[in-house]
Design an enzyme around this catalytic site. Structure first.
Site, PDB file in Angstrom:
ATOM      1  N   GLU A 167      -6.272  57.232 -32.260  1.00 22.34           N
ATOM      2  CA  GLU A 167      -5.651  55.981 -32.711  1.00 22.34           C
ATOM      3  C   GLU A 167      -4.131  56.024 -32.653  1.00 22.34           C
ATOM      4  O   GLU A 167      -3.483  55.024 -32.293  1.00 22.34           O
ATOM      5  CB  GLU A 167      -6.105  55.696 -34.133  1.00 22.34           C
ATOM      6  CG  GLU A 167      -5.568  54.417 -34.740  1.00 22.34           C
ATOM      7  CD  GLU A 167      -6.067  54.232 -36.175  1.00 22.34           C
ATOM      8  OE1 GLU A 167      -5.302  53.677 -36.974  1.00 22.34           O
ATOM      9  OE2 GLU A 167      -7.202  54.642 -36.464  1.00 22.34           O
ATOM     10  N   ASP A 168      -3.536  57.190 -32.970  1.00 23.19           N
ATOM     11  CA  ASP A 168      -2.086  57.243 -33.191  1.00 23.19           C
ATOM     12  C   ASP A 168      -1.319  58.156 -32.251  1.00 23.19           C
ATOM     13  O   ASP A 168      -0.101  58.259 -32.375  1.00 23.19           O
ATOM     14  CB  ASP A 168      -1.803  57.700 -34.626  1.00 23.19           C
ATOM     15  CG  ASP A 168      -2.300  56.689 -35.660  1.00 23.19           C
ATOM     16  OD1 ASP A 168      -2.325  55.493 -35.328  1.00 23.19           O
ATOM     17  OD2 ASP A 168      -2.662  57.100 -36.765  1.00 23.19           O
TER      18      ASP A 168
END
Length: 713
Positions: A122-123
Site C-alpha cells: 500500500e505504501d
C-alpha cells in the site's frame, strides 16, 4: 499510509485509573523505533527490533521457524525506511506493534509474516507479485486482503469498498480480519495526534464495524481494548467518571474479590479439584455498563473470578462445588460449554452470594477455552492445515496447503458475504453492514431435513426463506413452524423447525414479494432482495384478490333441488344454505314456514338446533334423476398472494363446475378465506374438485362450509 502516532495525552487504557492487562507489559514503541533506525541485523541473527515479537511468538509456538519473520522484517524495514509517522516515529514501529499484538494472541508464523508486510504494498514500491515470489501465496493473499483501495480511484467510496474487499477476503481466510483488527487497535492507541473530528470519525467506524467483527470472531482481547479506546474518544466525560469510580474503589482497599478467590481455592482444593482461581478486573466499558444497570457499585462489581481447569468435565465439577459451598444466584447461570456462542466462546457463567450480600460473578472454563475466549480465531492458527501446524517449503516461505475446509467460517460471515454481492451500491452496503453487525445475537433454526440455519435474533420466516433460497424466496407463500401453519411474519425462536412452502408455478402467475414483507425482514439478505425486486417493478406487485367481495355475484346463494322428494306430498324442497348437502351426504329434513321442507346434512349444527327446538323430522332421500344439479358451499383457506382468486376459479372451471357465488374475506396475518357456492352435475365429483382446489399453490385447506342457518329456515 497510517499516520497516527503515540501521544501520551491520548485517553485510553494506559491512563491512571484504567485497568491494565495482567501479563507482558506493553512495549515501548519509541525504543522499538530507535532499534529500527539501526537498520537490518546480520543475516545470522534476528534484528533486536523484533526480539519482543520473537519472544511472544516462541511462548505459543516453541518450534516455530523464525526465518520468514527475519526476511519479512528486513523487507519491511528497508521499504518503509525514511517514512515517518506524524509523531516523528519511524514508520516501521507500526507494523512491528501490530505484529506484536498478534504474536501475544498466539498467531502462527504466516500471519505474523503478513502482518510485518501488511503496509508495504500500500505504501511502498514493494509489489504483490514480489511478496508472492518471496513469501508464498498465503502471505500474499493476507497482505492483499488488508491493502486499502486508493481514494484517487474510489473517492468517498474508498473506505466502505475497502471493507467490502476485506470481508470477501476474510470469507476465504479469517486471518485477514485478524491482521486488520490488530492494525486498527494500534492506530486507535496512537490516535491522539489526529484532529478531533478525524478521531471521532475513526472511532465511530471502529464502534460500528470493527468492534462487532472482533466480537463475532471471538477476539475478546482486542474487542475490549477497542471498546475502551472508542469510549474515551466518543464519551470523554463518562469515561472520566468511570475512571474515577475505579480509582475510588482502589483507594478504599476493600479487596473482597481476593478474599472470595482464596475461599474458592480452599473449597476446590478440599474437593480434590486442580484449578486456578484468578481475578479478572472489568475493563472500563464493562464497569460503565454495570454502573448504569445497578447504580451504586460494590467491590465485587469491579471484577469477576475466573476458574481455569484442564478438562471439560472438571468445569462441571467446579460448578457443583461452588453451588454447594456458596449460595448460587440461579438466574445468572448460563452454560456456554454445552451450547457455545456463535463466536466460538465456551464457558460456564454463574454467580454466588456471600452472607454480607456481595454477589460475585464466576467464569469456569478450561485453559484451551480460555485461549479461544481471548484470541478467538487467532488462537486456531492456520485453518487450512490438517495438523494445525504451518506448512512451509524448503525456502522457508509459506507453501501451498491442504484442502480448504475452514471450520472457522461461521454462519453470520457466510450470510454477510451472500448479501454484500447483492448490495446495489456502496451506500447501501455500508449502511446495511452497520445494521447487520449491530445484531449481537444469533439463533439456530432447523429445516425439516434436520440441517441447521443460522439467523439473527428476531428473524422471521421471511428471513429464513431468503437465507435458504436467495431470490427464489420471492415464491414463498407460507411456512410451517414446528409443524403448524404460520404467517411469513412469524418471529422465529432458537431451536424452531421451519418448513417453507414454495409456489412451484412459473411465468406471470408466479407469486411476487410484498412490500409488507419489509416490515418482517430483519436480515440484510432479505431486505436487499425485496427492495431490489420492488425497484425493478416500480408498479409494485400485481393487485391481490379483492378483499371484501368476490367478482362473482350470480343467483342466490340459497340452493334449491328437485333430486331430494321428501315424505310430504306437495311440499317444496330446498337444500339448506348452512350446509348445502349433496349426494351421498346423509341428510335429514324439517318443515319450515311457507310449506317448505329444508334438507340438512345430518351433521349440520342447524339440524341439531332444530331437533333441540322440537321440530319434527321429515323423511328424506336422494332421488336418482337424470340432469339433476347439486349445489355445495366450499371454504378454501390459503396464504395471500397475487392472482390467487383467479387461479382458484380457473381450477374450479377446469373441473366443469359452475360458480354460483363467491366471497373473499379481507386478508389477516397473511392468510385469506374464500367461500364458494358451486353447482355440480355429478355429486361424486365433489372430492375430485376439492383435491383440485387444494393443488392450487398457496391453498392449504379446502372443506365443506358451515354457515349459520338462515332465519327463513
Amino acid at each position: 499510509m497510517s499516520a497516527e502516532a503515540t501521544n501520551p495525552a491520548t485517553p485510553g487504557p494506559l491512563m491512571p485509573g484504567a485497568p491494565r492487562r495482567r501479563g507482558r507489559p506493553r512495549i515501548d514503541l519509541r525504543r522499538l523505533g530507535r532499534a529500527a533506525l539501526l537498520g537490518p541485523a546480520a543475516r545470522d541473527r534476528l534484528p533486536d527490533a523484533i526480539g519482543h515479537v520473537v519472544e511472544a511468538h516462541r511462548a505459543h509456538h516453541p518450534q516455530a521457524r523464525l526465518e520468514p519473520l527475519h526476511r519479512a522484517y528486513v523487507l519491511a524495514e528497508s521499504s518503509h525506511r525514511g517514512q515517518m509517522r506524524k509523531s516523528g516515529e519511524p514508520y516501521i514501529t507500526h507494523p512491528l506493534a501490530v505484529t506484536l499484538i498478534l504474536a501475544e494472541l498466539g498467531a502462527e508464523t504466516t500471519t505474523l509474516t503478513a502482518s510485518l508486510l501488511h503496509d508495504t504494498v500500500e505504501d511502498t514500491d514493494v509489489t504483490l507479485d514480489q511478496v508472492r515470489r518471496e513469501f508464498g501465496t498465503e502471505v500474499a493473499y493476507l497482505v492483499d486482503g488488508v491493502t486499502k483501495l486508493e481514494k484517487v480511484d474510489y473517492g468517498a467510496a474508498a473506505e466502505p469498498e475497502t471493507f467490502r474487499k476485506m470481508l470477501v477476503a476474510t470469507g476465504n481466510d479469517v486471518r485477514v480480519m485478524s491482521i486488520k483488527l490488530a492494525d486498527r487497535l494500534h492506530n486507535m492507541r496512537t490516535l491522539g495526534v489526529m484532529r478531533p473530528e478525524k478521531q471521532e470519525r475513526i472511532a465511530k467506524v471502529t464502534r460500528d464495524v470493527l468492534i462487532p467483527l472482533a466480537e463475532r470472531l471471538g477476539v475478546q482481547a482486542l474487542k475490549t481494548e477497542l471498546e475502551d479506546l472508542v469510549f474515551a474518544i466518543l464519551h470523554p466525560e463518562e469515561y472520566a467518571r468511570t475512571q474515577a469510580l475505579i480509582a475510588a474503589d482502589a483507594a478504599r482497599g476493600d479487596d473482597c474479590l481476593a478474599e472470595i478467590a482464596e475461599e474458592m481455592r480452599g473449597v476446590l482444593r478440599d474437593a480434590g479439584l486442580t484449578a486456578e482461581v484468578l481475578i479478572r478486573p472489568r475493563h472500563l466499558v464493562s464497569v460503565h455498563r454495570v454502573h448504569r444497570k445497578r447504580g451504586r457499585l460494590r467491590g465485587a462489581d469491579f471484577g469477576r473470578l475466573l476458574v481455569l481447569v484442564e478438562e471439560d468435565a472438571d468445569c462441571y465439577g467446579v460448578l457443583g462445588e461452588l453451588h454447594t459451598c456458596f449460595t448460587p444466584v440461579v438466574s445468572e447461570f448460563k452454560d456456554f460449554i454445552a451450547v457455545p456462542k456463535f463466536n466460538l466462546y465456551q464457558s460456564l457463567h454463574t454467580a454466588v452470594a456471600r452472607p454480607d450480600g456481595e454477589v460475585v460473578e464466576v467464569l469456569v472454563r478450561t485453559h484451551q477455552m480460555h485461549k479461544v475466549a481471548e484470541a478467538g480465531v487467532v488462537a486456531l492458527g492456520n485453518p487450512y492445515t490438517p495438523s494445525g501446524e504451518e506448512q512451509q517449503n524448503a525456502d522457508g516461505a509459506a507453501g501451498e496447503t491442504g484442502e480448504r475446509s475452514d471450520p472457522t467460517r461461521p454462519g453470520w460471515l457466510s450470510r454477510l458475504l451472500e448479501w454484500q454481492r447483492a448490495a446495489p451500491d456502496t451506500d447501501t452496503f455500508w449502511s446495511t453492514l452497520r445494521e447487520d453487525l449491530a445484531q449481537d445475537r444469533e439463533i439456530t433454526v432447523f429445516r425439516t431435513d434436520g440441517t441447521a440455519l443460522g439467523l439473527p435474533a428476531g428473524a422471521s420466516c421471511v428471513d429464513a426463506a431468503y437465507a435458504q433460497y436467495g431470490d427464489d424466496a420471492h415464491a414463498c407463500i407460507g411456512a410451517r413452524v414446528n409443524g403448524r401453519l404460520a404467517a411469513l411474519g412469524t418471529v422465529l425462536s432458537d431451536g424452531d423447525t421451519v418448513q417453507l412452502l414454495m409456489n412451484q408455478m412459473d411465468g406471470e402467475s408466479a407469486p411476487e414479494p410484498s412490500r409488507a414483507w419489509l416490515d418482517h425482514a430483519r436480515t440484510p439478505a432479505a431486505r436487499i432482495a425485496i427492495r431490489r425486486w420492488l425497484a425493478a417493478h416500480p408498479e409494485g406487485p400485481r393487485a391481490t384478490d379483492p378483499a371484501p367481495r368476490a367478482p362473482y355475484s350470480g343467483p342466490s346463494a340459497r340452493p334449491t333441488a328437485t333430486n331430494a322428494v321428501v315424505d310430504r306430498q306437495g311440499a317444496t324442497v330446498r337444500l339448506a344454505g348452512c350446509c348445502t348437502p349433496v349426494p351421498p351426504d346423509e341428510v335429514t329434513a324439517f318443515a319450515v314456514r311457507g310449506g317448505v321442507v329444508a334438507v340438512h346434512r345430518v351433521a349440520c349444527p342447524g339440524a341439531a338446533r332444530m331437533k333441540s327446538a322440537g321440530r319434527d323430522e321429515v323423511g328424506v332421500r336422494w332421488a336418482d334423476e337424470e340432469n339433476a344439479e347439486y349445489r355445495v358451499t366450499l371454504l378454501a383457506e390459503s396464504f395471500s398472494r397475487p392472482h390467487l382468486l383467479a387461479d382458484l376459479t380457473e381450477a374450479i372451471a377446469l373441473e366443469g363446475v359452475a360458480i354460483i357465488s363467491a366471497t373473499v374475506e379481507p386478508p389477516s396475518q397473511g392468510r385469506v378465506r374464500h367461500t364458494y357456492t358451486l353447482q355440480l352435475t355429478e355429486p361424486d365429483h365433489l372430492q375430485a374438485l376439492m383435491r383440485a382446489m387444494r393443488d392450487v399453490p398457496g391453498v392449504y385447506d379446502v372443506g365443506r362450509a358451515q354457515h349459520a342457518a338462515a332465519g327463513a329456515l
